[in-house]
Design an enzyme around this catalytic site. Sequence first.
Site, PDB file in Angstrom:
ATOM      1  CG  HIS B 231       1.441  -1.327  -9.277  1.00  9.52           C
ATOM      2  ND1 HIS B 231       0.596  -0.160  -8.386  1.00  9.52           N
ATOM      3  CD2 HIS B 231       0.834  -1.302  -9.884  1.00  9.52           C
ATOM      4  CE1 HIS B 231      -0.267  -0.470  -9.406  1.00  9.52           C
ATOM      5  NE2 HIS B 231      -0.451  -1.044 -10.202  1.00  9.52           N
ATOM      6  CE1 TYR B 235      -2.819  -4.555 -11.114  1.00 10.00           C
ATOM      7  CE2 TYR B 235      -0.659  -4.442 -11.495  1.00 10.00           C
ATOM      8  CZ  TYR B 235      -2.316  -3.708 -12.235  1.00 10.00           C
ATOM      9  OH  TYR B 235      -2.560  -2.587 -12.243  1.00 10.00           O
ATOM     10  CG  HIS B 382      -6.954   4.207  -5.674  1.00  7.72           C
ATOM     11  ND1 HIS B 382      -7.498   3.655  -6.833  1.00  7.72           N
ATOM     12  CD2 HIS B 382      -5.886   2.561  -6.383  1.00  7.72           C
ATOM     13  CE1 HIS B 382      -6.902   2.896  -8.088  1.00  7.72           C
ATOM     14  NE2 HIS B 382      -6.066   2.053  -7.353  1.00  7.72           N
ATOM     15  CG  PHE B 383      -5.355   1.992  -0.939  1.00 11.44           C
ATOM     16  CD1 PHE B 383      -5.706   1.597   0.080  1.00 11.44           C
ATOM     17  CD2 PHE B 383      -4.160   2.939  -1.270  1.00 11.44           C
ATOM     18  CE1 PHE B 383      -4.898   2.165   1.225  1.00 11.44           C
ATOM     19  CE2 PHE B 383      -3.404   3.457  -0.155  1.00 11.44           C
ATOM     20  CZ  PHE B 383      -4.077   2.789   1.052  1.00 11.44           C
ATOM     21  CG  HIS B 384     -10.103   1.937   1.832  1.00 11.03           C
ATOM     22  ND1 HIS B 384      -8.904   2.630   2.232  1.00 11.03           N
ATOM     23  CD2 HIS B 384      -9.848   1.079   2.913  1.00 11.03           C
ATOM     24  CE1 HIS B 384      -8.596   2.680   3.229  1.00 11.03           C
ATOM     25  NE2 HIS B 384      -8.729   1.559   4.305  1.00 11.03           N
ATOM     26  NE  ARG B 445      -1.613   7.694   1.304  1.00 12.84           N
ATOM     27  CZ  ARG B 445      -0.686   7.125   0.518  1.00 12.84           C
ATOM     28  NH1 ARG B 445      -0.708   6.955  -0.771  1.00 12.84           N
ATOM     29  NH2 ARG B 445      -1.178   5.270   1.000  1.00 12.84           N
ATOM     30  NE  ARG B 446       1.313   6.448   3.859  1.00  7.37           N
ATOM     31  CZ  ARG B 446       2.561   6.477   2.711  1.00  7.37           C
ATOM     32  NH1 ARG B 446       3.148   7.630   2.313  1.00  7.37           N
ATOM     33  NH2 ARG B 446       2.493   5.286   2.173  1.00  7.37           N
TER      34      ARG B 446
END
Lengths: 429, 565
Positions: B231, B235, B382-384, B445-446
Amino acid sequence: MTRLDDTALSRRGVLRAAAGTATAVAAGTAATGAAAAQAYDGWFSGDAKGGAVGNYDGTTVDRTGTDEVTIDVGVDANGGTYGFGPAAVRVDPGTTVSFEWVSNTHNILIDAQPDGADWGGHDPIENTGFTHTHTFDTEGVYTYYCNPHLTMGMKGAIVVGGDSGGGGGGGSDQPTVAADYGDWFTKSADGGATGNYTGDTTDKTGTDEVTVEVGADANGGTYGFGPAAVRVDPGTTVTFKWTSNTHNVLVQAQPDGADWGGHEPIENEGFTHTHTFETAGVYTYYCNPHLTMGMKGAIVVGAPPSGTTGGGGGGAAGSSVSPASTLWTAVFAGAVGVAMLVPVAVSYYRRTPAPDSSGAFDYEPGGDTDDQPAIPEADAFEPDTELGHDEYDPVGTLSIVAVYFLILVGMWAFTYFIEFLGNGPTIMG
Amino acid sequence: MTFIDKFPTEAKLVRWHFGVGFVALAIGGLFGLVQALYRTGHLRSLLPINAAQYYTVLTGHGVLLALVFTTFLICGFFVWAVTRSLDRPLSHPRLVWTGFISMVVGTTLAAITILNGFAPELPFGSANVLYTFYPPLQAHPAFYVGAALLIVGSWIVGADYFLTYRAWRADNPDKRIPLQTFMVLATFVMWYLSSAGVAVEVVAFLIPWSMGWISQVDPLLTRTLFWYFGHPVVYFWLLPAYLAWYTILPKLAGGKLFSDPLARVVFVLFVLLSTPVGFHHQYTDPGIAEGFKFIAMTNTFMLLLPSLLTAFTVVASLEHGARQRGGSGYIGWLRALPWGKPSFSAMALAGLVFAAGGFSGMINAGMNINYLIHNTIWVPGHFHLTVGTAFALTMMGVAYWLVPQITGKRLQHRTLAAIQPFVWVIGMTLMSNAMHRGGLAGLPRRTAKPLFRGEGAAPFDPVVGTISEMQLQIAIGGTLLFVSLALFLAVMVGTWLSRPGMGRLSVNGSIPSALSGPADSPRILDNLKVWTAIAVVLVIIAYGLPLYGMLADGVLAPGSPGFPV
């Protein structure tokens, strides 16, 4: 060839298949290793995926000598219109086979085909009247199925070439076995690579008795089977002869129906273990104390397939690449390579001083020197009216942040109260 | 004076870091296109991969973009930030070169093992272990060694930021740390603290395990160590984007940073709270007591604070620029911003998209509601938005502005550059909204073929629209993203290959001081030792007992042998 079932690649399927090859559980490599060998490798039996096939009675319909063969897709069988007719057929190399849909909602997916074959099947689901044709050039056994009705047993097989002279004898009698060890001798399998396996299989067919040395000089000590891979006829008695100390012979994989038990107790020089190999197929074995040194071996029982030599092996599990996709891979790799070289080539071109390019000079970073001026920047932005700290009141920001919060609260409420409370966790379902 | 003329050595370092990062971006982006098409079934038969190789592509996409592209861009960008803001060259440029070479060697090793999935003839074995490399999936040792070299290389590069700062401090004992250097140091304090977790995982467990020196590892322990890093690493990607939004974006908008102290507070909060949150990736993992997951959740929600502070400060800075350019009204001032300037539009749009990513992040963080979307395609959706746009598109904006300054060359193909950020955002909007909605419907996913088993889309239950419509949006969105990436790379390659010294650059490198400067803030904000100490205490509170629990039953137990993939 250990062919990962393309359609069984759910996430867990990959894990299972990978685990199967890695730990080399007998079922995994052995069953498929002798794929081209016998009885369609159990494809029509209840043990294979999709279960037993009602309209396969053990016979292979012989259609050799014909240039064009028709197979009906969706004939009455297996409790509905869920059969290929005929289920198993033998054709000559170069034969064009037409698959004609005689009922609705079927497709053709390939379970296995010989190395180098390029049949793609027909993935889209089609209805009565549709026809898919393919010309089968590569010799070997092709197995296929209809995905929607796999569980009903809608499976088929095509044998291309082979000893067709006898007529409708059925694929089960084919005594040819490819020397395909999957990744058994490679570093990807348990114990790592086997140093004394060169890719060749020693051909001892035509001999009734064959000797394999246990503990031959190899793999950095007396840790080899000599020869590592050997081909024998069915019915051959193989004598394992200990030529150094503290070895055993454990069977890694053998064909269905074979009964070789190996020799588990650890023995020393002079000991012998014999076994008569009746069942055709690929047997792989190893010495447990020296597995990590690469002390592994293989025995192929049966004649080599026509057109192949004793080589083979080596392919990585799961990467079953048809010629078409090999081409694509080459194009793909080539494109990446060219793309990476282009900057080098172009920069060489651009570096060459252009004649009479006004204002150009050979620039070296470091600023204003005798040879060159510094690189000038654009002018900095100068506002017409400078807005200082005390005059500035960010009301626009407040508006935007307020709008954002309203959106956030609305979406969160939707996700929690409607999706979450209404549907419950998807990972549990 | 242009950066390259003032700091030629540092400019060269930045160029090399950016160059390697862009190569990784090109390959990883191509993999992304292949993935989007294969997974959604569009043109699947034309793609040069089979279902097993999908996971090779997936691993390559994740590792090359999320680890390689990011780390190289960040390390290079920070070299510029430290040098520019301290106004002095690096103290030990050779150290930075050492770190760079370590990262290149590591990347090469890892890339070879990944590409092994296509070409088994390559040296080493394969590594289809995905970006998270969860045991018991096992890669070839070269993959883990490569990953370790990449991390260690970034540590070495980071060391020189601190050494350069120390040299500056010796000459300027009483000055406040310049904002950009403060941000760089804060980011790297967080990075050292958090990447230690993955270093322990890789060096102490995965390398010996893949070499066969130990027979098993504890999957829960290694996953926990991964997420201890996994995580904060987001950041590590985000804070450089924040650095750009706080210090470059206001200037591009024609204004000034609204508040320097607020920016420092934000970075201090990230130092404190970034690391003790990793359990929120493990809400469904057994073997971790609910209470510790709850601590991670509260810490995660506290992390919303600095991001919301950022939203306020950055938007206020943009508004300042817009009003100086003559903008007016509550919303109308947005029109006065220079949307045609690619460096501005890329960063501003990235910030806008990040606001949407913040929403889905809140859903991910909630302990109960996370179960709704855990392991669904919502998470990549989300992370895209975050790393895939907030970081990537911001760095593209940075490149449009900075590459001319570090090469001395005028930006080429400026029309392409001007439309590129908009194409990216359109593509990402299509792809990501469909991923989020697909996740709500339970799409996994995956997974190479999520609609497998002949049932097609039947098991999934979308609220609005259909699964096939979402799949189409993902395919089109992924294609647009690839087109946008190609535009960006064309601009970069064209600029890079153009001749230097062809006249005035189109960019200006000066950065105005903040409206409210650092003099207004307490000095303790600059005391990174204090914040580091508190961060360590928070990490011990969040991780001490659960890690003790995992180790108490034996370091390697309950264990699992490896499954090479």
